[in-house]
Motif scaffolding. Structure first.
Motif, PDB file in Angstrom:
ATOM      1  N   LEU A   1      19.124 -39.497  23.767  1.00  0.00           N
ATOM      2  CA  LEU A   1      20.570 -39.338  23.910  1.00  0.00           C
ATOM      3  C   LEU A   1      21.317 -40.504  23.278  1.00  0.00           C
ATOM      4  O   LEU A   1      22.356 -40.317  22.631  1.00  0.00           O
ATOM      5  CB  LEU A   1      20.934 -39.206  25.391  1.00  0.00           C
ATOM      6  CG  LEU A   1      20.465 -37.934  26.084  1.00  0.00           C
ATOM      7  CD1 LEU A   1      20.921 -37.918  27.544  1.00  0.00           C
ATOM      8  CD2 LEU A   1      20.984 -36.697  25.376  1.00  0.00           C
TER       9      LEU A   1
ATOM     10  N   ARG B   1      14.044 -39.420  27.095  1.00  0.00           N
ATOM     11  CA  ARG B   1      15.312 -38.688  26.986  1.00  0.00           C
ATOM     12  C   ARG B   1      16.500 -39.646  26.893  1.00  0.00           C
ATOM     13  O   ARG B   1      17.468 -39.373  26.186  1.00  0.00           O
ATOM     14  CB  ARG B   1      15.491 -37.759  28.190  1.00  0.00           C
ATOM     15  CG  ARG B   1      14.538 -36.589  28.230  1.00  0.00           C
ATOM     16  CD  ARG B   1      14.449 -35.872  26.907  1.00  0.00           C
ATOM     17  NE  ARG B   1      15.758 -35.424  26.444  1.00  0.00           N
ATOM     18  CZ  ARG B   1      16.022 -35.105  25.183  1.00  0.00           C
ATOM     19  NH1 ARG B   1      15.091 -35.225  24.270  1.00  0.00           N
ATOM     20  NH2 ARG B   1      17.240 -34.687  24.845  1.00  0.00           N
TER      21      ARG B   1
ATOM     22  N   VAL C   1      20.059 -28.146  23.380  1.00  0.00           N
ATOM     23  CA  VAL C   1      18.938 -29.035  23.085  1.00  0.00           C
ATOM     24  C   VAL C   1      17.639 -28.249  22.959  1.00  0.00           C
ATOM     25  O   VAL C   1      16.834 -28.501  22.053  1.00  0.00           O
ATOM     26  CB  VAL C   1      18.812 -30.122  24.177  1.00  0.00           C
ATOM     27  CG1 VAL C   1      17.554 -30.961  23.959  1.00  0.00           C
ATOM     28  CG2 VAL C   1      20.046 -31.015  24.182  1.00  0.00           C
TER      29      VAL C   1
ATOM     30  N   ASN D   1      14.501 -34.084  17.797  1.00  0.00           N
ATOM     31  CA  ASN D   1      15.651 -34.904  18.146  1.00  0.00           C
ATOM     32  C   ASN D   1      16.597 -35.042  16.954  1.00  0.00           C
ATOM     33  O   ASN D   1      17.817 -35.081  17.115  1.00  0.00           O
ATOM     34  CB  ASN D   1      15.189 -36.278  18.610  1.00  0.00           C
ATOM     35  CG  ASN D   1      16.296 -37.078  19.244  1.00  0.00           C
ATOM     36  OD1 ASN D   1      16.881 -36.653  20.227  1.00  0.00           O
ATOM     37  ND2 ASN D   1      16.605 -38.222  18.666  1.00  0.00           N
TER      38      ASN D   1
ATOM     39  N   SER E   1      23.018 -29.287  28.485  1.00  0.00           N
ATOM     40  CA  SER E   1      21.761 -29.001  27.787  1.00  0.00           C
ATOM     41  C   SER E   1      20.604 -29.801  28.371  1.00  0.00           C
ATOM     42  O   SER E   1      19.474 -29.313  28.470  1.00  0.00           O
ATOM     43  CB  SER E   1      21.918 -29.315  26.293  1.00  0.00           C
ATOM     44  OG  SER E   1      22.937 -28.533  25.722  1.00  0.00           O
ATOM     45  N   GLU E   2      20.886 -31.059  28.738  1.00  0.00           N
ATOM     46  CA  GLU E   2      19.854 -31.891  29.347  1.00  0.00           C
ATOM     47  C   GLU E   2      19.436 -31.341  30.700  1.00  0.00           C
ATOM     48  O   GLU E   2      18.255 -31.396  31.074  1.00  0.00           O
ATOM     49  CB  GLU E   2      20.373 -33.322  29.483  1.00  0.00           C
ATOM     50  CG  GLU E   2      19.290 -34.364  29.625  1.00  0.00           C
ATOM     51  CD  GLU E   2      18.401 -34.445  28.406  1.00  0.00           C
ATOM     52  OE1 GLU E   2      17.175 -34.608  28.573  1.00  0.00           O
ATOM     53  OE2 GLU E   2      18.935 -34.346  27.282  1.00  0.00           O
TER      54      GLU E   2
ATOM     55  N   ILE F   1      18.611 -39.937  33.783  1.00  0.00           N
ATOM     56  CA  ILE F   1      18.859 -39.906  32.337  1.00  0.00           C
ATOM     57  C   ILE F   1      20.339 -40.015  32.035  1.00  0.00           C
ATOM     58  O   ILE F   1      20.766 -40.828  31.197  1.00  0.00           O
ATOM     59  CB  ILE F   1      18.283 -38.611  31.733  1.00  0.00           C
ATOM     60  CG1 ILE F   1      16.756 -38.635  31.809  1.00  0.00           C
ATOM     61  CG2 ILE F   1      18.744 -38.440  30.289  1.00  0.00           C
ATOM     62  CD1 ILE F   1      16.114 -37.298  31.523  1.00  0.00           C
ATOM     63  N   CYS F   2      21.151 -39.235  32.730  1.00  0.00           N
ATOM     64  CA  CYS F   2      22.590 -39.238  32.473  1.00  0.00           C
ATOM     65  C   CYS F   2      23.223 -40.570  32.895  1.00  0.00           C
ATOM     66  O   CYS F   2      24.068 -41.127  32.175  1.00  0.00           O
ATOM     67  CB  CYS F   2      23.270 -38.082  33.197  1.00  0.00           C
ATOM     68  SG  CYS F   2      22.792 -36.457  32.563  1.00  0.00           S
TER      69      CYS F   2
ATOM     70  N   PHE G   1      17.219 -35.736  35.715  1.00  0.00           N
ATOM     71  CA  PHE G   1      18.529 -35.475  35.106  1.00  0.00           C
ATOM     72  C   PHE G   1      19.542 -36.542  35.512  1.00  0.00           C
ATOM     73  O   PHE G   1      20.295 -37.054  34.681  1.00  0.00           O
ATOM     74  CB  PHE G   1      19.009 -34.090  35.535  1.00  0.00           C
ATOM     75  CG  PHE G   1      20.423 -33.785  35.129  1.00  0.00           C
ATOM     76  CD1 PHE G   1      20.751 -33.571  33.809  1.00  0.00           C
ATOM     77  CD2 PHE G   1      21.431 -33.746  36.082  1.00  0.00           C
ATOM     78  CE1 PHE G   1      22.061 -33.293  33.434  1.00  0.00           C
ATOM     79  CE2 PHE G   1      22.737 -33.491  35.726  1.00  0.00           C
ATOM     80  CZ  PHE G   1      23.054 -33.249  34.382  1.00  0.00           C
TER      81      PHE G   1
ATOM     82  N   LEU H   1      25.843 -32.193  25.562  1.00  0.00           N
ATOM     83  CA  LEU H   1      24.499 -32.694  25.841  1.00  0.00           C
ATOM     84  C   LEU H   1      24.138 -32.649  27.320  1.00  0.00           C
ATOM     85  O   LEU H   1      22.988 -32.371  27.670  1.00  0.00           O
ATOM     86  CB  LEU H   1      24.365 -34.132  25.329  1.00  0.00           C
ATOM     87  CG  LEU H   1      24.314 -34.321  23.814  1.00  0.00           C
ATOM     88  CD1 LEU H   1      24.282 -35.790  23.467  1.00  0.00           C
ATOM     89  CD2 LEU H   1      23.091 -33.611  23.232  1.00  0.00           C
TER      90      LEU H   1
ATOM     91  N   CYS I   1      15.554 -30.292  31.574  1.00  0.00           N
ATOM     92  CA  CYS I   1      14.819 -30.802  32.744  1.00  0.00           C
ATOM     93  C   CYS I   1      14.278 -29.661  33.589  1.00  0.00           C
ATOM     94  O   CYS I   1      13.129 -29.692  34.038  1.00  0.00           O
ATOM     95  CB  CYS I   1      15.737 -31.700  33.582  1.00  0.00           C
ATOM     96  SG  CYS I   1      16.085 -33.310  32.854  1.00  0.00           S
TER      97      CYS I   1
END
Length: 362
Positions: free
Chosen positions: A287, A283, A247, A218, A332-333, A355-356, A352, A329, A337
């Protein structure tokens, strides 16, 4: 008692169980409806032609309930919209003629058929995602309550109780979107059980160990992202190159592979919910850490006298930094996933999204 409850909950989440329940309920519902007074009032007495047509229709419905995924060619929004419209039309037309033609009190066959078809709808909702299964469930439950009301007002308690039980059962199975995960994996997952301990007591610690091994990665993400943002701020005309592997490239590949195998094992033994929560929390925090560190980047050389206010300059600079970071990001996330939840695309989508959403709202 707790162990029995857990085993029952896992049993109810198995697709094969609901396929069997749906198939049996379909046969029972079709037989009872064919013998019911409702059928006789709507379609008249039986004849050879009616027997043939009803048999063909029943065969189609039975095959559909037994192999629901075979008929689910597409889950596009357009198909779901057309199916929802078709269900609305069919149920509305049937309700109109049933209210107009069926005047006498329903018999036991009518009640059983409505209850059976409601269970069939619940079964389909556990196996497919066409969008109309829940509509059918509510329709047949409504029919059952109305039929009981026609017989005796007090019987509405039975209909409401049965409806409440089915709806709560469905709600308990769908309380969180990740509870239907291991059922819908697209590919068979082969797990090397010799490389991982499979006793339930060590499963979650294994997952936490894999995640704790990635904080160094990270920091690599933060450093690489900081460099990218600084280059963009110094040269505003430079386009932002979106690398979906940003990532993953910053994280140790061996650690990602260990995490992927551990996640497959955790989901395979029924801990999908815990896996979902642990991964999303990790995650989201990662972030947030990246974005917070970005706000502390060293200032670039700009004549502050040319700015209306130094505070406005700092604010605009931070907004641009966050925009560049998110544009890098988020794709990439998505890729991360898909990689760690290989074979479980529905879970990858949900992780996903969570997280976002959690990162942007915090």
């Amino acid at each position: 008692m707790t162990s029995l409850t857990i085993q029952m909950a896992r049993w109810l989440k198995k697709e094969a169980v609901w396929r069997y329940v749906g198939f049996v309920s379909t046969i029972l519902g079709l037989l009872c409806y064919g013998l019911s007074s409702s059928f006789n009032s709507l379609f008249g007495e039986w004849s050879l032609l009616k027997i043939f047509l009803y048999s063909v229709f029943s065969l189609f419905i039975c095959l559909w309930s037994l192999f629901p995924k075979v008929w689910q060619y597409s889950t596009s929004l357009r198909l779901k919209a057309h199916l929802a419209f078709l269900v609305l039309t069919i149920t509305s037309v049937y309700s109109y003629f049933a209210d107009k033609v069926v005047n006498r009190k329903p018999d036991a066959y009518s009640l059983i058929s409505s209850a059976a078809f409601a269970i069939v709808s619940l079964s389909l909702s556990r196996q497919t995602e066409c969008g109309f299964e829940v509509d059918f469930l509510y329709f047949f439950l409504g029919c059952l309550i109305v039929q009981l009301l026609k017989i005796k007002l007090a019987l509405v308690i039975v209909g409401v109780g049965f409806s409440y039980a089915l709806i709560i059962l469905r709600s308990s199975l769908y309380t969180t979107p990740y509870q239907n995960l291991g059922v819908q994996d697209e590919h068979s997952v082969v797990i090397d059980v010799n490389s991982l301990r499979t006793d339930n007591a060590s499963i979650m610690p294994q997952l936490m160990t894999c995640i704790r091994a990635l904080p160094q990665g990270n920091s690599n993400v933060t450093n690489m992202l900081s460099k990218l943002v600084k280059e963009y701020l110094e040269d505003n005309s430079k386009p932002v190159v979106i690398d979906s592997n940003f990532v993953i490239d910053a994280l140790p590949w061996g650690k990602i592979n260990d995490l992927r195998k551990t996640i497959k094992l955790v989901i395979g033994v029924g801990f999908a919910q815990e896996c979902y929560e642990v991964y999303c929390n990790w995650r989201r925090e990662s972030l947030k850490e990246c974005l917070i560190n970005l706000l502390g980047l060293p200032e670039i050389n700009v004549e502050k006298s040319r700015l209306l206010a130094f505070e406005d300059y700092i604010l605009r600079r931070r907004i641009k930094a966050i925009q560049v970071a998110l544009r890098t990001l988020i794709p990439s996330e998505r890729r991360l996933c898909d990689s760690v939840f290989e074979g479980f695309s529905s879970l990858a989508d949900l992780c996903f999204t969570d997280i976002c959403r959690g990162t942007l709202m915090s």
